[in-house]
Structures are given as C-alpha cells and as structure tokens.
Motif scaffolding. Structure first.
Motif, PDB file in Angstrom:
ATOM      1  N   TYR A  42       0.836  -1.195   0.000  1.00 38.63           N
ATOM      2  CA  TYR A  42       0.000   0.000   0.000  1.00 38.63           C
ATOM      3  C   TYR A  42       0.873   1.248   0.000  1.00 38.63           C
ATOM      4  O   TYR A  42       1.803   1.360   0.798  1.00 38.63           O
ATOM      5  CB  TYR A  42      -0.926   0.018   1.229  1.00 38.63           C
ATOM      6  CG  TYR A  42      -1.701  -1.261   1.358  1.00 38.63           C
ATOM      7  CD1 TYR A  42      -2.911  -1.422   0.690  1.00 38.63           C
ATOM      8  CD2 TYR A  42      -1.204  -2.329   2.101  1.00 38.63           C
ATOM      9  CE1 TYR A  42      -3.609  -2.616   0.769  1.00 38.63           C
ATOM     10  CE2 TYR A  42      -1.886  -3.527   2.185  1.00 38.63           C
ATOM     11  CZ  TYR A  42      -3.090  -3.674   1.519  1.00 38.63           C
ATOM     12  OH  TYR A  42      -3.769  -4.854   1.585  1.00 38.63           O
ATOM     13  N   LEU A  43       0.563   2.174  -0.884  1.00 41.45           N
ATOM     14  CA  LEU A  43       1.215   3.479  -0.910  1.00 41.45           C
ATOM     15  C   LEU A  43       0.198   4.501  -0.423  1.00 41.45           C
ATOM     16  O   LEU A  43      -0.982   4.437  -0.787  1.00 41.45           O
ATOM     17  CB  LEU A  43       1.655   3.832  -2.330  1.00 41.45           C
ATOM     18  CG  LEU A  43       2.736   2.932  -2.940  1.00 41.45           C
ATOM     19  CD1 LEU A  43       2.866   3.210  -4.428  1.00 41.45           C
ATOM     20  CD2 LEU A  43       4.054   3.145  -2.237  1.00 41.45           C
ATOM     21  N   GLY A  49       1.054   6.549   6.897  1.00 42.20           N
ATOM     22  CA  GLY A  49      -0.037   5.717   6.411  1.00 42.20           C
ATOM     23  C   GLY A  49      -1.386   6.406   6.369  1.00 42.20           C
ATOM     24  O   GLY A  49      -2.412   5.771   6.585  1.00 42.20           O
ATOM     25  N   THR A  50      -1.391   7.698   6.059  1.00 47.34           N
ATOM     26  CA  THR A  50      -2.646   8.440   5.983  1.00 47.34           C
ATOM     27  C   THR A  50      -2.887   8.902   4.549  1.00 47.34           C
ATOM     28  O   THR A  50      -2.005   8.835   3.703  1.00 47.34           O
ATOM     29  CB  THR A  50      -2.616   9.674   6.909  1.00 47.34           C
ATOM     30  OG1 THR A  50      -1.552  10.546   6.490  1.00 47.34           O
ATOM     31  CG2 THR A  50      -2.405   9.274   8.359  1.00 47.34           C
ATOM     32  N   VAL A  55      -3.322   0.733  -3.858  1.00 50.12           N
ATOM     33  CA  VAL A  55      -3.027  -0.676  -3.610  1.00 50.12           C
ATOM     34  C   VAL A  55      -2.024  -1.138  -4.664  1.00 50.12           C
ATOM     35  O   VAL A  55      -2.233  -0.944  -5.860  1.00 50.12           O
ATOM     36  CB  VAL A  55      -4.307  -1.535  -3.662  1.00 50.12           C
ATOM     37  CG1 VAL A  55      -3.980  -3.008  -3.470  1.00 50.12           C
ATOM     38  CG2 VAL A  55      -5.302  -1.061  -2.610  1.00 50.12           C
ATOM     39  N   VAL A  56      -0.933  -1.732  -4.208  1.00 48.13           N
ATOM     40  CA  VAL A  56       0.129  -2.201  -5.090  1.00 48.13           C
ATOM     41  C   VAL A  56      -0.136  -3.661  -5.445  1.00 48.13           C
ATOM     42  O   VAL A  56      -0.335  -4.497  -4.558  1.00 48.13           O
ATOM     43  CB  VAL A  56       1.505  -2.064  -4.391  1.00 48.13           C
ATOM     44  CG1 VAL A  56       2.609  -2.648  -5.251  1.00 48.13           C
ATOM     45  CG2 VAL A  56       1.779  -0.612  -4.060  1.00 48.13           C
ATOM     46  N   ASP A  57      -0.155  -3.993  -6.745  1.00 46.38           N
ATOM     47  CA  ASP A  57      -0.305  -5.368  -7.201  1.00 46.38           C
ATOM     48  C   ASP A  57       1.058  -6.053  -7.084  1.00 46.38           C
ATOM     49  O   ASP A  57       1.924  -5.875  -7.950  1.00 46.38           O
ATOM     50  CB  ASP A  57      -0.823  -5.390  -8.637  1.00 46.38           C
ATOM     51  CG  ASP A  57      -1.014  -6.799  -9.183  1.00 46.38           C
ATOM     52  OD1 ASP A  57      -0.743  -7.786  -8.457  1.00 46.38           O
ATOM     53  OD2 ASP A  57      -1.435  -6.911 -10.347  1.00 46.38           O
ATOM     54  N   SER A  71       3.204   9.617  -3.429  1.00 46.39           N
ATOM     55  CA  SER A  71       3.122   8.854  -2.182  1.00 46.39           C
ATOM     56  C   SER A  71       4.168   9.356  -1.197  1.00 46.39           C
ATOM     57  O   SER A  71       5.316   9.616  -1.570  1.00 46.39           O
ATOM     58  CB  SER A  71       3.365   7.370  -2.463  1.00 46.39           C
ATOM     59  OG  SER A  71       2.426   6.886  -3.380  1.00 46.39           O
ATOM     60  N   LEU A  72       3.756   9.481   0.055  1.00 46.04           N
ATOM     61  CA  LEU A  72       4.665   9.924   1.112  1.00 46.04           C
ATOM     62  C   LEU A  72       5.003   8.820   2.099  1.00 46.04           C
ATOM     63  O   LEU A  72       5.928   8.957   2.900  1.00 46.04           O
ATOM     64  CB  LEU A  72       4.076  11.116   1.862  1.00 46.04           C
ATOM     65  CG  LEU A  72       3.855  12.373   1.030  1.00 46.04           C
ATOM     66  CD1 LEU A  72       3.225  13.469   1.878  1.00 46.04           C
ATOM     67  CD2 LEU A  72       5.170  12.850   0.434  1.00 46.04           C
TER      68      LEU A  72
END
Length: 118
Positions: A42-43, A49-50, A55-57, A71-72
């Motif tokens: 997950y990015l 994580g906010t 979603v990364v495959d 993405s941070l």
C-alpha cells in the motif's frame, strides 16, 4: 550526608521515570497513525499511512506504475516481493527500496514505483 544522597538519588530516579514515560507516550502517539499491518502493498498520499491509498499489485513484477498522486509513505507485508519507489515519473530519478516487510515514511514524494522480487 545520607539524607543528601537519598535526595539526589530520588531526584535522579524521578527524572529517569519521567523521561521513560514521555518516551513511551511519544512512541505510542507515532504508532497510532499507521493502519494495522495486513498482507499486501500500500502506498499512501500522506505520511504515517494516511491519505489516499494506492493498492500495489505485488504479482505485477517489473512493471513501472505512475499513480495519479504522489506517495509519502508505504506499507508492505509480503514474503516474496518488495517495492522500489522513484522520485520521478516513469521510474526515473532517485530510488528507494522497501524490503518485504515495511511500514515507513518515504525520503521524498514518490511519483512512481515498481514491484521487484524480495
């Protein structure tokens, strides 16, 4: 003299306890922002994580992806894959690799990524 030493020890013990409690509180506050660990990659658009989630495959090895948002932070739980993020689009620029178990703020705003074997 015994009383003076006892006062010093008591003050030192109180200071150490206060520092330990402050440290525990800060750690709990920092950890509270992350979603629970779960299988997958997950990015996040925000730090810790906010924000919007991408979603990364993890089965799509080697393909470069450029999400619509930078993405941070990222979270990955996988036994066989890791994520490499890039500072530029099209998997260009500086890179940073996650490993197969990570929950981390990224060193810069990641504009693209690819999945690689762990």
């Amino acid at each position: 003299m015994f009383t003076r030493r006892a006062k010093i020890r008591s003050a030192a013990a109180s200071a150490a306890m206060a520092a330990a409690l402050i440290g525990l509180g800060a750690g709990a506050a920092g950890a509270a922002g992350w979603p629970p660990l779960q299988q997958g990659g997950y990015l996040y658009a925000g730090s810790n994580g906010t924000g919007t989630v991408t979603v990364v495959d993890l089965d799509d090895l080697g393909t470069c992806h450029t999400p619509s948002r930078a993405s941070l932070s990222l979270q990955i739980v996988s036994g066989s894959s890791s994520v490499v993020v890039y500072s530029g689009t099209g998997c260009t620029g500086a890179s940073w690799a996650s490993g197969s178990l990570a929950q981390s703020n990224l060193p810069w705003a990641a504009l693209s990524y690819r999945v690689v074997p762990a």
